[in-house]
Design an enzyme around this catalytic site. Structure first.
Site, PDB file in Angstrom:
ATOM      1  N   GLU A  54       1.399 131.721  27.260  1.00 36.25           N
ATOM      2  CA  GLU A  54       1.958 132.329  28.470  1.00 36.25           C
ATOM      3  C   GLU A  54       2.322 131.276  29.509  1.00 36.25           C
ATOM      4  O   GLU A  54       3.357 131.376  30.169  1.00 36.25           O
ATOM      5  CB  GLU A  54       0.974 133.344  29.057  1.00 36.25           C
ATOM      6  CG  GLU A  54       0.797 134.600  28.215  1.00 36.25           C
ATOM      7  CD  GLU A  54       2.095 135.371  28.013  1.00 36.25           C
ATOM      8  OE1 GLU A  54       3.000 135.258  28.872  1.00 36.25           O
ATOM      9  OE2 GLU A  54       2.210 136.084  27.014  1.00 36.25           O
ATOM     10  N   GLN A 101       9.401 129.774  32.523  1.00 39.36           N
ATOM     11  CA  GLN A 101      10.594 128.957  32.779  1.00 39.36           C
ATOM     12  C   GLN A 101      11.064 128.155  31.558  1.00 39.36           C
ATOM     13  O   GLN A 101      11.828 127.201  31.687  1.00 39.36           O
ATOM     14  CB  GLN A 101      10.333 127.971  33.942  1.00 39.36           C
ATOM     15  CG  GLN A 101       9.865 128.619  35.229  1.00 39.36           C
ATOM     16  CD  GLN A 101      10.970 129.325  35.987  1.00 39.36           C
ATOM     17  OE1 GLN A 101      12.143 129.081  35.751  1.00 39.36           O
ATOM     18  NE2 GLN A 101      10.602 130.210  36.890  1.00 39.36           N
ATOM     19  N   CYS A 142      24.008 147.416  23.519  1.00 35.09           N
ATOM     20  CA  CYS A 142      23.643 148.823  23.725  1.00 35.09           C
ATOM     21  C   CYS A 142      23.900 149.676  22.480  1.00 35.09           C
ATOM     22  O   CYS A 142      23.194 150.659  22.227  1.00 35.09           O
ATOM     23  CB  CYS A 142      24.403 149.394  24.917  1.00 35.09           C
ATOM     24  SG  CYS A 142      24.052 148.554  26.482  1.00 35.09           S
ATOM     25  N   CYS A 161      18.088 155.517  28.090  1.00 33.59           N
ATOM     26  CA  CYS A 161      18.566 154.618  29.141  1.00 33.59           C
ATOM     27  C   CYS A 161      19.506 155.350  30.086  1.00 33.59           C
ATOM     28  O   CYS A 161      20.455 156.015  29.654  1.00 33.59           O
ATOM     29  CB  CYS A 161      19.266 153.410  28.522  1.00 33.59           C
ATOM     30  SG  CYS A 161      19.789 152.175  29.730  1.00 33.59           S
TER      31      CYS A 161
END
Length: 324
Positions: free
Chosen positions: A54, A59, A216, A225
């Site tokens: 983690e 970044q 999508c 969604c």
């Protein structure tokens, strides 16, 4: 209640209703079982190994992290080993990942776990948050991936998925929007399969629900969604202009050695070329490089200099052939 708030609340109720949530979760987990990423830290429940991943993933892209993670675990396999290591060794192992404060915080966490918790990572969420350099997301990530706690994780990928799922238009980097998103994320987490669910949500954001040109058409939960324009979400406040800085350093060598200085500010703890306070107006740099950061950019300029009296408290002649 304004129209936007009413719309969000309706969408919220639709997605989290008992009738549809089971289908939503089943669709997501079925997709994850076939398409989820095979990552080394997903083969363990060790909170130490998960914590390392983690911190490294902050970044930094997954493909970059994997070799560093494997080498780190080989070199520092547990909290006790890391706590005993010198800061210099820790920073050297981190070399190339950038954002070195993460390495220092990991070192501090190891020392705290070793000294205050007998070497055992705490399970209590508040105790995890009290450790050095651990924020809300990292604490929740370790708690869910190591201990299976049914709590949400909201970071770049999952925030994007959630914002689009709810058609959420409040800026997620402002306190009200961020808290609302965490609140909604919490209601979606299943009680018994939180570890797998959170992994699936992460991968959905990384592989399907991408920042630009989201896929999508093949999204396993597209029918849930509510986003009309997915690429416009999530919303963020206007960025501050990039701060541009220039650093000047000296290259001084003698008899196969080079003068280095242990930094005390931006590059704290790192061995760098000595900062140059004065230089000739017409002198040209022998080396120039640019370091982009999140909110600023540093231009590094290096100038050839002759031998000078050194500061023995922070400077040292180092053999060039000892540098890797």
């Amino acid at each position: 209640m304004d129209v936007e708030r009413w719309t969000l609340d309706v969408c919220f109720q639709i997605v989290t209703s008992p009738e549809t949530f089971r289908v939503f979760r089943r669709s997501l987990l079925r997709w994850f079982a076939h398409h989820g990423r095979d990552l080394p830290w997903r083969h363990t429940r060790d909170p130490y190994a998960i914590l390392i991943s983690e911190f490294m993933l902050q970044q930094t892209q997954v493909s970059t992290v994997i070799p560093y993670y494997n080498e780190w675990i080989r070199r520092f396999p547990d909290f006790a080993t890391l706590a005993r290591a010198s800061e210099s060794d820790v920073l050297h192992a981190w070399q190339g990942l950038g954002y070195y404060a993460r390495a220092r915080n990991l070192h501090a966490v190891a020392g705290t776990v070793h000294a205050r918790h007998g070497g055992r990572f705490p399970r209590d969420l508040a105790a995890i948050r009290a450790l050095p350099g651990i924020g809300r997301y990292t604490a929740n990530a370790v708690a869910t991936f190591a201990f299976g706690q049914p709590i949400p994780i909201v970071e770049t990928n999952t925030a994007r998925v959630l914002a689009r799922l709810f058609d959420f238009h409040s800026p997620i980097d402002r306190a009200p929007g961020r808290e609302e998103l965490w609140k909604r994320a919490r209601t979606l987490v299943p009680k018994y399969t939180a570890r797998i669910y959170n992994s699936a949500l992460l991968d959905l954001g990384a592989l399907i629900c991408s920042p630009r040109q989201p896929k999508c058409g093949i999204c396993p939960v597209k029918k849930f969604c509510r986003a009309r324009n997915p690429e416009s979400l999530p919303k963020r406040k206007a960025r501050l202009p990039t701060l541009r800085l220039t650093e000047h350093h000296a290259f001084i060598s003698r008899q196969k050695t080079i003068l280095l200085q242990q930094a005390s500010h931006r590059w704290r703890g790192m061995w760098i070329l000595p900062p140059l306070q004065r230089r000739s107006k017409n002198q040209r740099p022998v080396y120039r490089s640019i370091f982009p950061f999140t909110n600023h950019r540093v231009v590094l300029k290096v100038y050839a200099h002759r031998q000078r009296k050194i500061d023995k408290r922070s400077q040292r002649w180092i053999r060039i052939d000892s540098l890797d």
